[in-house]
Design a protein around this motif. Structure first.
Motif, PDB file in Angstrom:
ATOM      1  N   SER A   1      42.678  42.612  36.619  1.00 25.94           N
ATOM      2  CA  SER A   1      42.960  43.465  37.748  1.00 25.94           C
ATOM      3  C   SER A   1      41.978  43.403  38.261  1.00 25.94           C
ATOM      4  O   SER A   1      40.727  43.844  38.507  1.00 25.94           O
ATOM      5  CB  SER A   1      43.385  44.893  37.121  1.00 25.94           C
ATOM      6  OG  SER A   1      43.359  45.850  38.322  1.00 25.94           O
ATOM      7  N   GLN A   2      42.098  43.054  39.865  1.00 25.85           N
ATOM      8  CA  GLN A   2      41.136  43.049  40.676  1.00 25.85           C
ATOM      9  C   GLN A   2      40.654  44.403  41.120  1.00 25.85           C
ATOM     10  O   GLN A   2      39.717  44.796  41.384  1.00 25.85           O
ATOM     11  CB  GLN A   2      41.577  42.197  42.057  1.00 25.85           C
ATOM     12  CG  GLN A   2      40.519  42.232  43.257  1.00 25.85           C
ATOM     13  CD  GLN A   2      39.439  41.524  42.615  1.00 25.85           C
ATOM     14  OE1 GLN A   2      39.372  40.481  42.009  1.00 25.85           O
ATOM     15  NE2 GLN A   2      38.158  41.973  42.812  1.00 25.85           N
ATOM     16  N   CYS A   3      41.766  45.419  40.978  1.00 22.91           N
ATOM     17  CA  CYS A   3      41.549  46.612  41.292  1.00 22.91           C
ATOM     18  C   CYS A   3      40.369  47.208  40.166  1.00 22.91           C
ATOM     19  O   CYS A   3      39.571  48.088  40.616  1.00 22.91           O
ATOM     20  CB  CYS A   3      42.882  47.486  41.275  1.00 22.91           C
ATOM     21  SG  CYS A   3      42.704  49.405  41.204  1.00 22.91           S
ATOM     22  N   ALA A   4      40.702  47.045  39.040  1.00 21.00           N
ATOM     23  CA  ALA A   4      39.703  47.353  37.979  1.00 21.00           C
ATOM     24  C   ALA A   4      38.322  46.862  38.377  1.00 21.00           C
ATOM     25  O   ALA A   4      37.339  47.477  38.250  1.00 21.00           O
ATOM     26  CB  ALA A   4      40.177  46.893  36.556  1.00 21.00           C
ATOM     27  N   ARG A   5      38.224  45.706  38.690  1.00 20.51           N
ATOM     28  CA  ARG A   5      36.953  44.918  38.909  1.00 20.51           C
ATOM     29  C   ARG A   5      36.380  45.880  40.173  1.00 20.51           C
ATOM     30  O   ARG A   5      35.038  46.132  39.962  1.00 20.51           O
ATOM     31  CB  ARG A   5      37.009  43.393  39.243  1.00 20.51           C
ATOM     32  CG  ARG A   5      37.396  42.740  37.811  1.00 20.51           C
ATOM     33  CD  ARG A   5      37.097  41.192  38.141  1.00 20.51           C
ATOM     34  NE  ARG A   5      38.257  40.788  39.149  1.00 20.51           N
ATOM     35  CZ  ARG A   5      39.439  40.195  38.727  1.00 20.51           C
ATOM     36  NH1 ARG A   5      39.754  40.403  37.158  1.00 20.51           N
ATOM     37  NH2 ARG A   5      40.450  39.909  39.012  1.00 20.51           N
ATOM     38  N   ASP A   6      36.911  46.030  40.969  1.00 20.12           N
ATOM     39  CA  ASP A   6      36.445  46.670  42.277  1.00 20.12           C
ATOM     40  C   ASP A   6      36.055  48.177  41.904  1.00 20.12           C
ATOM     41  O   ASP A   6      35.003  48.757  42.301  1.00 20.12           O
ATOM     42  CB  ASP A   6      37.467  46.931  43.499  1.00 20.12           C
ATOM     43  CG  ASP A   6      37.892  45.666  44.018  1.00 20.12           C
ATOM     44  OD1 ASP A   6      37.128  44.480  43.679  1.00 20.12           O
ATOM     45  OD2 ASP A   6      38.904  45.446  44.663  1.00 20.12           O
ATOM     46  N   VAL A   7      36.858  48.888  40.938  1.00 24.11           N
ATOM     47  CA  VAL A   7      36.413  50.179  40.575  1.00 24.11           C
ATOM     48  C   VAL A   7      34.959  50.004  39.731  1.00 24.11           C
ATOM     49  O   VAL A   7      34.201  50.774  40.031  1.00 24.11           O
ATOM     50  CB  VAL A   7      37.561  50.884  39.607  1.00 24.11           C
ATOM     51  CG1 VAL A   7      36.704  52.111  39.264  1.00 24.11           C
ATOM     52  CG2 VAL A   7      38.678  51.211  40.859  1.00 24.11           C
ATOM     53  N   ALA A   8      35.094  49.023  38.932  1.00 22.30           N
ATOM     54  CA  ALA A   8      33.753  48.839  38.016  1.00 22.30           C
ATOM     55  C   ALA A   8      32.582  48.636  38.979  1.00 22.30           C
ATOM     56  O   ALA A   8      31.444  48.974  38.577  1.00 22.30           O
ATOM     57  CB  ALA A   8      34.166  47.814  37.037  1.00 22.30           C
ATOM     58  N   ILE A   9      32.556  47.616  39.887  1.00 26.15           N
ATOM     59  CA  ILE A   9      31.517  47.324  40.729  1.00 26.15           C
ATOM     60  C   ILE A   9      30.999  48.585  41.484  1.00 26.15           C
ATOM     61  O   ILE A   9      29.894  48.713  41.666  1.00 26.15           O
ATOM     62  CB  ILE A   9      31.900  46.121  41.859  1.00 26.15           C
ATOM     63  CG1 ILE A   9      32.175  44.859  40.825  1.00 26.15           C
ATOM     64  CG2 ILE A   9      30.755  46.109  42.847  1.00 26.15           C
ATOM     65  CD1 ILE A   9      32.693  43.744  41.566  1.00 26.15           C
TER      66      ILE A   9
END
Length: 111
Positions: free
Chosen positions: A75-83
């Motif tokens: 999930s790109q959303c999950a990557r964005d949240v993690a970043i």
């Protein structure tokens, strides 16, 4: 299926056991933590993210709708949240992208 799987654990008896005191105790820490959970995870309960935060007062939990295990991988959303979390671990994460992950249901009008 259960009976066939249980036999896999018999191999554990072949190894010497090294029990450790406190191994199953929850981690207690004041460091910032991001717990991410896919709501369709078949391996880990989606409630686990909230559960681990009971002893992590500076933790944040983010559920990802319609996502499974290893949500950050898919999930790109999950990557964005993690970043965002890594850039500023003390700030509340911006998880607004999770709203777009929720499925929309449409019911046909009555004829």
């Amino acid at each position: 299926m259960r009976d066939g799987t249980l036999t896999l654990y018999d191999v554990c008896d072949l190894f010497e056991k090294h029990p450790r005191d406190g191994y199953t105790d929850p981690v207690v820490s004041g460091i910032p933590v991001l717990a991410m959970a896919g709501t369709k995870d078949t391996r880990t309960s989606p409630d686990a993210a909230e559960m681990v935060l009971r002893t992590l007062p500076d933790g944040q939990a983010v559920p990802f709708p319609e996502a499974g295990h290893a949500v950050i991988q898919f999930s790109q959303c999950a990557r964005d949240v993690a970043i965002g979390f890594l850039e500023d671990p003390d700030a509340p994460v911006n998880a607004t992208c999770t709203e777009a992950l929720k499925p929309e249901f449409h019911i046909a009008p009555d004829p």
